[in-house]
Motif scaffolding. Structure first.
Motif, mmCIF file in Angstrom:
data_model
loop_
_atom_site.group_PDB
_atom_site.id
_atom_site.type_symbol
_atom_site.label_atom_id
_atom_site.label_comp_id
_atom_site.label_asym_id
_atom_site.label_seq_id
_atom_site.Cartn_x
_atom_site.Cartn_y
_atom_site.Cartn_z
ATOM 1 N N ARG A 31 18.585 18.721 4.897
ATOM 2 C CA ARG A 31 20.007 19.060 4.794
ATOM 3 C C ARG A 31 20.757 18.104 3.870
ATOM 4 N N GLY A 32 20.019 17.276 3.162
ATOM 5 C CA GLY A 32 20.631 16.444 2.138
ATOM 6 C C GLY A 32 20.911 15.010 2.514
ATOM 7 N N ALA A 33 20.543 14.593 3.723
ATOM 8 C CA ALA A 33 20.798 13.217 4.137
ATOM 9 C C ALA A 33 19.735 12.275 3.584
ATOM 10 N N LYS A 34 20.161 11.078 3.219
ATOM 11 C CA LYS A 34 19.230 10.001 2.904
ATOM 12 C C LYS A 34 18.851 9.347 4.219
ATOM 13 N N GLU A 44 2.509 4.960 9.217
ATOM 14 C CA GLU A 44 3.034 6.273 9.578
ATOM 15 C C GLU A 44 4.452 6.460 9.048
ATOM 16 N N LEU A 45 5.253 5.409 9.131
ATOM 17 C CA LEU A 45 6.626 5.488 8.621
ATOM 18 C C LEU A 45 6.637 5.756 7.119
ATOM 19 N N LYS A 46 5.767 5.081 6.390
ATOM 20 C CA LYS A 46 5.694 5.304 4.944
ATOM 21 C C LYS A 46 5.237 6.722 4.636
ATOM 22 N N ARG A 47 4.312 7.233 5.454
ATOM 23 C CA ARG A 47 3.847 8.608 5.261
ATOM 24 C C ARG A 47 5.000 9.591 5.454
ATOM 25 N N VAL A 48 5.790 9.381 6.505
ATOM 26 C CA VAL A 48 6.927 10.265 6.753
ATOM 27 C C VAL A 48 7.933 10.164 5.607
ATOM 28 N N ALA A 49 8.249 8.943 5.193
ATOM 29 C CA ALA A 49 9.236 8.743 4.126
ATOM 30 C C ALA A 49 8.808 9.422 2.836
ATOM 31 N N ALA A 50 7.514 9.368 2.543
ATOM 32 C CA ALA A 50 7.012 9.942 1.290
ATOM 33 C C ALA A 50 7.144 11.456 1.255
ATOM 34 N N ARG A 51 7.251 12.097 2.414
ATOM 35 C CA ARG A 51 7.305 13.555 2.473
ATOM 36 C C ARG A 51 8.723 14.103 2.554
ATOM 37 N N LEU A 52 9.720 13.223 2.589
ATOM 38 C CA LEU A 52 11.086 13.697 2.727
ATOM 39 C C LEU A 52 11.633 14.200 1.401
ATOM 40 N N HIS A 53 12.660 15.047 1.482
ATOM 41 C CA HIS A 53 13.219 15.702 0.301
ATOM 42 C C HIS A 53 14.203 14.813 -0.445
ATOM 43 N N THR A 54 14.749 13.815 0.232
ATOM 44 C CA THR A 54 15.798 12.974 -0.335
ATOM 45 C C THR A 54 15.341 11.519 -0.343
ATOM 46 N N GLU A 55 16.215 10.634 -0.811
ATOM 47 C CA GLU A 55 15.885 9.218 -0.790
ATOM 48 C C GLU A 55 15.591 8.774 0.636
ATOM 49 N N ALA A 56 14.531 7.986 0.776
ATOM 50 C CA ALA A 56 14.159 7.513 2.107
ATOM 51 C C ALA A 56 13.415 6.191 1.968
ATOM 52 N N GLU A 57 13.537 5.383 2.996
ATOM 53 C CA GLU A 57 12.810 4.128 3.032
ATOM 54 C C GLU A 57 12.535 3.790 4.489
ATOM 55 N N SER A 58 11.474 3.020 4.712
ATOM 56 C CA SER A 58 11.090 2.692 6.081
ATOM 57 C C SER A 58 11.184 1.191 6.322
ATOM 58 N N TRP A 59 11.452 0.859 7.575
ATOM 59 C CA TRP A 59 11.537 -0.537 8.012
ATOM 60 C C TRP A 59 10.693 -0.724 9.259
ATOM 61 N N TYR A 60 9.845 -1.755 9.235
ATOM 62 C CA TYR A 60 9.094 -2.138 10.429
ATOM 63 C C TYR A 60 9.979 -3.048 11.266
ATOM 64 N N ALA A 61 10.279 -2.640 12.481
ATOM 65 C CA ALA A 61 11.111 -3.462 13.356
ATOM 66 C C ALA A 61 10.952 -3.003 14.797
ATOM 67 N N ASP A 62 11.022 -3.969 15.704
ATOM 68 C CA ASP A 62 11.040 -3.704 17.138
ATOM 69 C C ASP A 62 12.495 -3.541 17.549
ATOM 70 N N VAL A 63 12.841 -2.403 18.133
ATOM 71 C CA VAL A 63 14.241 -2.144 18.470
ATOM 72 C C VAL A 63 14.769 -3.078 19.546
ATOM 73 N N THR A 64 13.902 -3.813 20.230
ATOM 74 C CA THR A 64 14.372 -4.771 21.230
ATOM 75 C C THR A 64 14.675 -6.134 20.623
ATOM 76 N N ASP A 65 14.379 -6.314 19.346
ATOM 77 C CA ASP A 65 14.569 -7.593 18.654
ATOM 78 C C ASP A 65 15.904 -7.565 17.912
ATOM 79 N N HIS A 66 16.911 -8.261 18.451
ATOM 80 C CA HIS A 66 18.243 -8.203 17.859
ATOM 81 C C HIS A 66 18.262 -8.740 16.432
ATOM 82 N N GLU A 67 17.584 -9.849 16.200
ATOM 83 C CA GLU A 67 17.588 -10.422 14.851
ATOM 84 C C GLU A 67 16.953 -9.467 13.848
#
Length: 296
Positions: A31-34, A44-67
């Motif tokens: 729908r046009g979102a980056k 897996e994140l890089k694989r998903v990003a590579a298949r998207l229609h728009t600009e995309a990038e992936s970040w490795y991070a634990d959502v429980t890690d505030h920093e």
């Protein structure tokens, strides 16, 4: 409420390597979102990003890690210039009797699902205030309907529902809308992983219709996307979940009675129920945090 075009908007999706997160990223991109994808599975994140229609990038991070999440928020804004919407989707699950549950795995469900949602919100709220954006916290039918053998998951999803409702009241005057997304059993790695346990699968099959069905992923995510476009306060991935809100006050008593009967039926087999996190996502989390792997 009228729909907001996603064209050119910047979306952040946690738990984006598979399941709801992956398909949501794909549909938002269509729908046009980056899209900024966040999770614990970099390949897996890089694989998903590579298949998207728009600009995309992936970040490795634990959502429980505030920093780590604060760093991701800064980097996403530097990369895309803004953030318009954030979906706190990352989640894990475990099943089985509480008294026999592994303490580390039980705690990890709370940490990822509840604390991870709050850490995600804390990291991204400053940029969402700038854009007058939208924060969607993915909860579950488990927030509405308590269930035996799912104490950690139900507690965590009830918690994120309450957190999102409280947050909505705090940040609404700053232009940030907050939504809660509800899903029943949906065809993901998590649900398939839970179904690998014979007792959990049979127990779920004995739930009343329509809560005993597994629902296809595509239509569920379509409903979530529609909720995002409307900046909805409540998003229901299955049509019947909205109706559960009107009867939720009666459910704990009903389930307590029925649950006792079912637990008595299954008691001889309960010792065979797995104690760790379920599904491929759970395995990825245990690999990143070996201390949460089930102990003998």
């Amino acid at each position: 409420m009228s729909r907001v075009s996603l064209e050119g908007q910047v979306a952040v999706v946690t738990g984006a390597a598979r399941g709801v997160g992956e398909l949501l990223a794909r549909k938002l991109s269509a729908r046009g979102a980056k899209v900024a994808l966040v999770g614990l599975e970099p390949d897996e994140l890089k694989r998903v990003a590579a298949r998207l229609h728009t600009e995309a990038e992936s970040w490795y991070a634990d959502v429980t890690d505030h920093e780590a999440m604060a760093r991701v928020a800064v980097e996403v804004k530097e990369r895309f210039g803004k953030v318009d919407l954030v979906v706190a989707n990352a989640g894990v699950a475990s099943g089985g009797p509480f008294v026999d549950s592994d303490p580390a795995a039980w705690r990890r469900v709370i940490e990822v699902n509840l604390i991870g949602g709050a850490v995600t919100a804390r990291a991204f709220l400053p940029v969402l205030m700038e854009s007058r954006g939208y924060f969607l916290q993915i909860a579950s039918l488990a927030a509405i309907t308590p269930a035996p053998m799912m104490t950690a998951y139900c507690a965590s999803k009830s918690g994120v529902e309450a957190f999102a409702h409280s947050l909505r009241a705090e940040v609404g005057y700053k232009g940030v809308r907050v939504g809660v997304g509800y899903l029943s059993w949906t065809d993901t790695d998590m649900v398939r992983g839970a179904d690998q346990d014979e007792v959990m699968r049979e127990l779920r099959s004995r739930l009343p219709w329509p809560s005993n069905r597994t629902y296809p992923l595509g239509p569920a995510v379509d409903r979530i996307v529609a909720g995002i476009e409307r900046r909805s306060s409540h998003v229901y991935a299955q049509w019947w979940l909205r109706g559960m809100q009107s009867v939720r006050g009666y459910l704990p008593g009903v389930i307590a009675g029925v649950g006792q009967r079912e637990m008595r039926r299954f008691e001889p087999r309960l010792s065979s129920v797995g104690r760790g996190l379920v599904g491929a996502g759970g395995a990825a989390d245990e690999a990143a945090h070996p201390s949460t792997s089930p102990h003998p």
